[in-house]
Motif scaffolding. Structure first.
Motif, PDB file in Angstrom:
ATOM      1  N   PRO A  71       0.832  -1.213   0.000  1.00 16.87           N
ATOM      2  CA  PRO A  71       0.000   0.000   0.000  1.00 16.87           C
ATOM      3  C   PRO A  71       0.863   1.257   0.000  1.00 16.87           C
ATOM      4  N   ALA A  72       0.414   2.285  -0.713  1.00 21.35           N
ATOM      5  CA  ALA A  72       1.178   3.516  -0.847  1.00 21.35           C
ATOM      6  C   ALA A  72       1.447   4.166   0.509  1.00 21.35           C
ATOM      7  N   ARG A  73       0.450   4.148   1.405  1.00 22.43           N
ATOM      8  CA  ARG A  73       0.648   4.788   2.714  1.00 22.43           C
ATOM      9  C   ARG A  73       1.710   4.066   3.535  1.00 22.43           C
ATOM     10  N   VAL A  74       1.763   2.762   3.445  1.00 26.05           N
ATOM     11  CA  VAL A  74       2.785   1.994   4.161  1.00 26.05           C
ATOM     12  C   VAL A  74       4.176   2.361   3.651  1.00 26.05           C
ATOM     13  N   ILE A  75       4.301   2.451   2.332  1.00 24.54           N
ATOM     14  CA  ILE A  75       5.594   2.820   1.755  1.00 24.54           C
ATOM     15  C   ILE A  75       5.992   4.229   2.178  1.00 24.54           C
ATOM     16  N   ALA A  76       5.028   5.142   2.190  1.00 27.96           N
ATOM     17  CA  ALA A  76       5.329   6.539   2.509  1.00 27.96           C
ATOM     18  C   ALA A  76       5.754   6.738   3.958  1.00 27.96           C
ATOM     19  N   ARG A  77       5.492   5.771   4.826  1.00 30.97           N
ATOM     20  CA  ARG A  77       5.989   5.852   6.198  1.00 30.97           C
ATOM     21  C   ARG A  77       7.405   5.311   6.325  1.00 30.97           C
ATOM     22  N   ARG A  78       7.850   4.604   5.292  1.00 30.56           N
ATOM     23  CA  ARG A  78       9.180   3.993   5.344  1.00 30.56           C
ATOM     24  C   ARG A  78      10.178   4.686   4.407  1.00 30.56           C
ATOM     25  N   LEU A  79       9.650   5.319   3.362  1.00 34.47           N
ATOM     26  CA  LEU A  79      10.525   5.831   2.310  1.00 34.47           C
ATOM     27  C   LEU A  79      10.027   7.191   1.836  1.00 34.47           C
ATOM     28  N   GLY A  80      10.897   8.192   1.893  1.00 36.36           N
ATOM     29  CA  GLY A  80      10.558   9.525   1.410  1.00 36.36           C
ATOM     30  C   GLY A  80      11.343   9.861   0.161  1.00 36.36           C
ATOM     31  N   LEU A  81      10.723  10.631  -0.739  1.00 32.97           N
ATOM     32  CA  LEU A  81      11.353  10.981  -2.015  1.00 32.97           C
ATOM     33  C   LEU A  81      11.281  12.474  -2.255  1.00 32.97           C
ATOM     34  N   LEU A  82      12.414  13.072  -2.601  1.00 35.42           N
ATOM     35  CA  LEU A  82      12.467  14.427  -3.133  1.00 35.42           C
ATOM     36  C   LEU A  82      12.732  14.311  -4.623  1.00 35.42           C
ATOM     37  N   SER A  83      11.717  14.635  -5.433  1.00 37.76           N
ATOM     38  CA  SER A  83      11.843  14.502  -6.885  1.00 37.76           C
ATOM     39  C   SER A  83      12.562  15.706  -7.489  1.00 37.76           C
ATOM     40  N   GLN A  84      13.037  15.507  -8.699  1.00 39.12           N
ATOM     41  CA  GLN A  84      13.627  16.596  -9.470  1.00 39.12           C
ATOM     42  C   GLN A  84      12.498  17.434 -10.071  1.00 39.12           C
ATOM     43  N   GLY A 101       4.167  16.520   4.191  1.00 37.79           N
ATOM     44  CA  GLY A 101       5.032  15.414   4.564  1.00 37.79           C
ATOM     45  C   GLY A 101       4.485  14.574   5.710  1.00 37.79           C
ATOM     46  N   ARG A 102       3.501  15.107   6.431  1.00 35.42           N
ATOM     47  CA  ARG A 102       2.915  14.376   7.562  1.00 35.42           C
ATOM     48  C   ARG A 102       1.690  13.558   7.169  1.00 35.42           C
ATOM     49  N   PHE A 103       1.215  13.687   5.933  1.00 35.57           N
ATOM     50  CA  PHE A 103      -0.002  12.983   5.520  1.00 35.57           C
ATOM     51  C   PHE A 103       0.070  11.465   5.750  1.00 35.57           C
ATOM     52  N   PRO A 104       1.208  10.808   5.457  1.00 30.60           N
ATOM     53  CA  PRO A 104       1.232   9.352   5.665  1.00 30.60           C
ATOM     54  C   PRO A 104       1.039   8.934   7.115  1.00 30.60           C
ATOM     55  N   HIS A 105       1.257   9.857   8.064  1.00 25.97           N
ATOM     56  CA  HIS A 105       1.159   9.528   9.484  1.00 25.97           C
ATOM     57  C   HIS A 105      -0.213   9.863  10.067  1.00 25.97           C
ATOM     58  N   GLN A 106      -1.102  10.409   9.261  1.00 25.13           N
ATOM     59  CA  GLN A 106      -2.405  10.849   9.750  1.00 25.13           C
ATOM     60  C   GLN A 106      -3.512   9.944   9.209  1.00 25.13           C
ATOM     61  N   GLY A 107      -4.518   9.730  10.023  1.00 22.05           N
ATOM     62  CA  GLY A 107      -5.676   8.965   9.580  1.00 22.05           C
ATOM     63  C   GLY A 107      -6.603   9.819   8.730  1.00 22.05           C
ATOM     64  N   PHE A 108      -7.624   9.184   8.163  1.00 20.16           N
ATOM     65  CA  PHE A 108      -8.576   9.877   7.302  1.00 20.16           C
ATOM     66  C   PHE A 108      -9.284  10.979   8.086  1.00 20.16           C
TER      67      PHE A 108
END
Length: 543
Positions: A71-84, A101-108
Motif C-alpha cells: 500500500p502507498a501509505r505503508v511505503i510513505a511511512r518507510r521511504l521519502g522521495l524528493l523529486s527533481q 510530509g505528515r499525511f502518511p502519518h495521519q488517519g482519514f
C-alpha cells in the motif's frame, strides 16, 4: 539483507528502455550516491526504487516485499522521495507544503496532532526555512523553493530518504549546509539515504558508496576513490577530467576540462557590442526590498557572471533587464535606451533570456519549443521561411538535440530539457543573452559543452552574455567579469582573479573556503570547507 534493492530492474518509456537489468542493493545505514550523464537513467532508477515507476522487467523489493504490491501509505511511512523539478500548487505557503510530509502519518480526516506540528517545526528549522513559513512557495527564489521541498521530505520522518539533486538551485553556503545535514541524518539517526548528484565532488565528499551509471546500466560501484577516476569519468561524461587529492586530504577532487582553452585572458574591448546597465533599480515584493537602488554596468561584448546567495536579487536583476519585472524605481537600459521603451517584438530581437525553472505546456515537442525562438522575427509581410528552418536546425545541432527533435519535452531528462531551452535562445539569434543558472540539471560534461558554446558565441560573434552561476569555479573559468551580490546590492565587481578571495566568500556566502591554484592550469580554484553556521544543524539533529 538490505531493506531496499532492485533485482534485474528494467524500465522503459514506450519502446525505449531507459534502465536495463539493474541489480542494486542499497546498504542499510549508509549514503549511496548515483552519478552519470544526463539521460543515463539515474532519476528513472530512483523513481523506480520509490515505486513511482513500475519496472517492465525485474523487481524492486522493500523489507522483503515487492514494493508494487505494498500500500502507498505503508511505503510513505518507510521511504521519502524528493523529486527533481517538483511543482507546488499555486498559492500554497511553505508551512502548508511541509505539512504534506505528515499525511502518511495521519488517519482519514484526522487533524495534525502535537507530534505532527513538532515535526513540521523541526523540518523547517533544519532546512533553514522557519522565517519563510508564511511565504507562498511561488514567491521564493529557486534555492529557497528547493529548501522548502527538502523540509517536506524531512517532515515525513522516514528511515529511508531518496533525494534527486537536492542541492539544485542552492548557493554555496546552502549546498554545504544541506550536505552536512544529510551526513548528520545518516550518522546520528542511522537513516539510509540514496542521492542522485551531478557534482561528482559532492558525491565524493558525502558518500559511503558511489554508483556510476551509463546508458541505463551500472558501470561501476564502490567507494568514491574506486569510482571517481579520470578514465571512467571521461567515458561517462565525454570530456577529459583530471583527478587529484584534495589539499586537505579529505576526498578526491575531479576537474572537467574545457575544450575551448583559456580565452578569457587579455581580451580587448568589443566594438559595436550592446551593453547593459541599471540605474538605481529598486524592486519590492510586498514589504520586502529585493533590489535596493542597484546601479550596475554589464560590459559590452563580454561574459559576466553574477554570483551571490539565494534570495539576494540575482534573478530579479536579470528579469528587470529582460523587461519581465517592472521596477518600483530606476530603470534598466540596453545601449543607453530604457528596456521598457519601444515595441516588445523589437526588444525580443535584441535580448533573450533563459529563465530559472521554465514551464512548458504538456505535449510540446523539442522542435516546437525551439521554434518559439523565431517568433520575434515574424512580421505581417515576413512569415515563416527557410531562414527560420535553418536557424532551428542549427540550434538543435549545436545543443546535441537533433535526434530528440520529435520527443515531447516532458519525456526528457532535466539536462536534456535545459539544453532544449538553450537551443530556443540560440534560434532567437539576439546579440544579448541573459542566462539564469543555465547549468542547472546538467551533468559535468554537458555543463562544459554549454558554457563552451556560450564562450564561442561571445568570442566569435561578440555577443554580450550575463549569467547567474552557483558554481564559482565555472564562473572563474568562463567569465571576463564577476559581479557579487548580497541583500539586493552589489558587494564587489571585477575580474575573477582580483575579487574572488576568501574574505569575499565569507562576506557574501558566509562560508570559509580555500582558494588553491589549479594543479594543471594554475587558475584559482575555490574549495569550500566550512559553513559559518554548522552548529545549528548539529544541535537540531541531535535533539
Amino acid at each position: 539483507m538490505n531493506r531496499l534493492r532492485s533485482s534485474a530492474a528494467t524500465v522503459s518509456y514506450g519502446d525505449e528502455p531507459v534502465v536495463m537489468d539493474v541489480d542494486l542493493d542499497i546498504p542499510d545505514g549508509q549514503i549511496t550516491t548515483i552519478i552519470g550523464a544526463n539521460g543515463c537513467g539515474k532519476s528513472t532508477l530512483l523513481r523506480t526504487l520509490a515505486r513511482l515507476l513500475r519496472p517492465s522487467g525485474g523487481a524492486v523489493v522493500l523489507d522483503g516485499q515487492l514494493i508494487h504490491r505494498m500500500p502507498a501509505r505503508v511505503i510513505a511511512r518507510r521511504l521519502g522521495l524528493l523529486s527533481q523539478q517538483a511543482a507546488a500548487p499555486d498559492g500554497i505557503t511553505v508551512e502548508d507544503l511541509v505539512r504534506r510530509g505528515r499525511f502518511p502519518h495521519q488517519g482519514f480526516l484526522q487533524p495534525p496532532d502535537r507530534r505532527d506540528l513538532d515535526a513540521v517545526d523541526r523540518a523547517l528549522e533544519l532546512a533553514g526555512m522557519t522565517d519563510f513559513r508564511r511565504r507562498q512557495v511561488d514567491s521564493l527564489s529557486g534555492g529557497q523553493r528547493q529548501r522548502a521541498w527538502i523540509a517536506m521530505a524531512l517532515a515525513q520522518e522516514t528511515p529511508l530518504l531518496l533525494l534527486d539533486e537536492p542541492t539544485t538551485y542552492l548557493d554555496l553556503a546552502h549546498q554545504g549546509e544541506v550536505l552536512d545535514l544529510i551526513a548528520r541524518l545518516n550518522a546520528d539517526e542511522g537513516r539510509t539515504i540514496v542521492l542522485v548528484l551531478h557534482d561528482v565532488n559532492e558525491a565524493a565528499r558525502i558518500s559511503h558508496r558511489v554508483v556510476a551509471m551509463e546508458r541505463g546500466r551500472v558501470l561501476r560501484e564502490g567507494p568514491a576513490a574506486e569510482v571517481i577516476e579520470p578514465d571512467l569519468l571521461e567515458q561517462m561524461y565525454g570530456v577529459p577530467f583530471d583527478v587529484f587529492d584534495h589539499p586537505r586530504g579529505v576526498h578526491p577532487i575531479a576537474v572537467p576540462r574545457t575544450t575551448s582553452g583559456h580565452l578569457r585572458h587579455d581580451r580587448g574591448a568589443v566594438n559595436g557590442a550592446p551593453g547593459l546597465e541599471t540605474d538605481r533599480l529598486r524592486v519590492d515584493f510586498g514589504d520586502c526590498a529585493i533590489l535596493r537602488d542597484l546601479s550596475l554596468s554589464i560590459p559590452a561584448g563580454r561574459i559576466t557572471a553574477i554570483i551571490g546567495p539565494n534570495g539576494c536579487g540575482k534573478s530579479t536583476l536579470l528579469r528587470c533587464c529582460a523587461c519581465l519585472v517592472k521596477p518600483r524605481g530606476g530603470c534598466a537600459r540596453i545601449d543607453a535606451k530604457d528596456v521598457r521603451a519601444g515595441s516588445r517584438r523589437a526588444f525580443a530581437r535584441r535580448l533573450a533570456m533563459l529563465a530559472q525553472g521554465p514551464a512548458m505546456p504538456a505535449g510540446f515537442r523539442v522542435e516546437d519549443l525551439v521554434a518559439l525562438g523565431r517568433m520575434p522575427h515574424q512580421r505581417l509581410l515576413r512569415q515563416w521561411d527557410r531562414t527560420d528552418e535553418d536557424a532551428i536546425a542549427a540550434a538543435l545541432a549545436r545543443c546535441g538535440l537533433s535526434e530528440l527533435r520529435d520527443r515531447e519535452i516532458e519525456t526528457l531528462s532535466g539536462g536534456q530539457r535545459q539544453r532544449a531551452w538553450f537551443a530556443m535562445l540560440l534560434a532567437q539569434a539576439t546579440p544579448v543573452l541573459l542566462l539564469d543558472e543555465p547549468t542547472t540539471f546538467l551533468d559535468p560534461g554537458a555543463q562544459i559543452e554549454l558554457l563552451d558554446l556560450a564562450l564561442e558565441l561571445n568570442r566569435t560573434e561578440g555577443r554580450t552574455i550575463a549569467m547567474i552561476l552557483h558554481d564559482l569555479n565555472l564562473a572563474i573559468r568562463y567569465a571576463d567579469w564577476i559581479v557579487a551580490m548580497r541583500d539586493g546590492a552589489v558587494v564587489a565587481a571585477g575580474v575573477p582573479e582580483q575579487i574572488v578571495t576568501p574574505s569575499l566568500l565569507q562576506r557574501v556566502f558566509e562560508v570559509e573556503a580555500d582558494i588553491f591554484p589549479d594543479p594543471v592550469t594554475g587558475s584559482p580554484m575555490v574549495l569550500p570547507h566550512r559553513s559559518l553556521a554548522p552548529k545549528r544543524l548539529a544541535t537540531l539533529v541531535a535533539s
